[in-house]
Design an enzyme around this catalytic site. Structure first.
Site: not given
Ligand code: PAF
Length: 287
Positions: A30, A33, A37, A61, A148-150, A154, A188
């Site tokens: 998102m 970066l 990332h 989301q 990422g495993l953070k 997800q 964030r």
């Molecule tokens: O982890 C994220 O940044 C988001 O949830 C993702 C996987 C890019 C989906 O919008």
């Protein structure tokens, strides 16, 4: 590096790559970066011959419109970082491209993995994630995708999606990248004031304390959680969204501290919600 916003352009490039027998690694993001990332990108470059990064702040989301509005955006710097890390293509769609107005709303859910942790306190969040990653997997025709495993929940949910619905790609989890003081890298973090940024180190220090108390022999789950909760709440501006101990595969709560457990937390430091987790191995207690 190609930067494309339209699906037709993306498809054209992918079709050319496929003709040349290239393999595709995909890192969905998102934006805003950071080095976390770039770890995904580096892994992708090791696994595949072409790497795609998507940058899309997915509105479906966000359960809180204020959170969506406040989500940081830094496209110019993102593109620079992708270029420096030899990304082959950045997919930068608009909301209209991803969700055309003619779209018939669709809702996806994996209830068993979503009724816990962030799924409980951010209703609708994972439905949006499943929707956007499904679309992106199809659009990018990825062979591998990196997460990422953070965002451990997800990762588990997307792994289940791919397994259960036979998506033709492999999901790869990448260890959490941390700042020098242990704070998990996150877009964030930029929203934290200087004081709250210092307070946020309580989160990685809580994981240290968790390991230390386990090593010291603590095996009473409630007492252990209380020690960790009290520690987090020493921060004046901290509100705990959840602090849970669950099974790392099923994500369901556990009742005894034995074997591998996932300690996961989400805390608000001021207005900013931070998440972190670690899989801990409970050492056997010497009698
Ligand atoms: O982890 C994220 O940044 C988001 O949830 C993702 C996987 C890019 C989906 O919008």
């Amino acid at each position: 590096m190609r930067v494309v916003s339209e699906i037709s352009e993306l498809k054209k490039t992918i079709s050319d790559w496929r003709q040349n027998k290239e393999t595709i690694g995909f890192c969905p993001t998102m934006g805003t970066l950071h080095e976390g990332h770039m770890d995904l990108v580096r892994q992708s470059k090791n696994k595949a011959t072409k790497t795609i990064v998507s940058i899309f702040i997915n509105p479906t989301q966000f359960n809180d419109p204020k959170d969506f509005a406040a989500y940081p955006k830094n496209t110019e710097q993102d593109l620079r970082l992708c270029e420096e890390n030899a990304v082959d293509l950045v997919f930068l769609p608009t909301v209209e491209v991803m969700y055309p107005p003619t779209n018939t709303p669709i809702q996806m859910t994996i209830p068993y993995l979503q009724n816990t942790l962030c799924g409980k306190t951010r209703p609708g969040h994972f439905e949006g994630v499943l929707q956007v990653v499904s679309k992106l997997f199809h659009l990018t025709e990825a062979d591998f995708s990196f997460f990422g495993l953070k965002d451990y929940q997800q990762f588990r949910i997307i792994s289940a999606l791919v397994t259960e619905l036979n998506f033709p790609l492999q999901i790869i989890g990448v260890p959490t990248k941390r700042e020098s003081d242990g704070l998990a890298m996150s877009s964030r973090n930029l929203r934290l004031s200087q004081k709250d940024r210092e307070t946020a180190t309580l989160v990685p220090r809580m994981f240290q304390l968790a390991k230390k108390t386990l090593a010291g022999g603590e095996r009473n789950l409630n007492v252990w959680k209380e020690i960790l909760t009290d520690f987090l709440l020493t921060g004046s501006n901290v509100k705990i969204d959840y602090l849970e101990v669950v099974d790392p595969m099923s994500l369901q709560p556990i009742t005894t501290l034995q074997g591998e457990v996932l300690l996961a937390t989400a805390v608000f430091v001021g207005e900013v919600r931070l998440i972190d987790n670690e899989i801990l191995v409970c050492p056997p207690v010497s009698k």
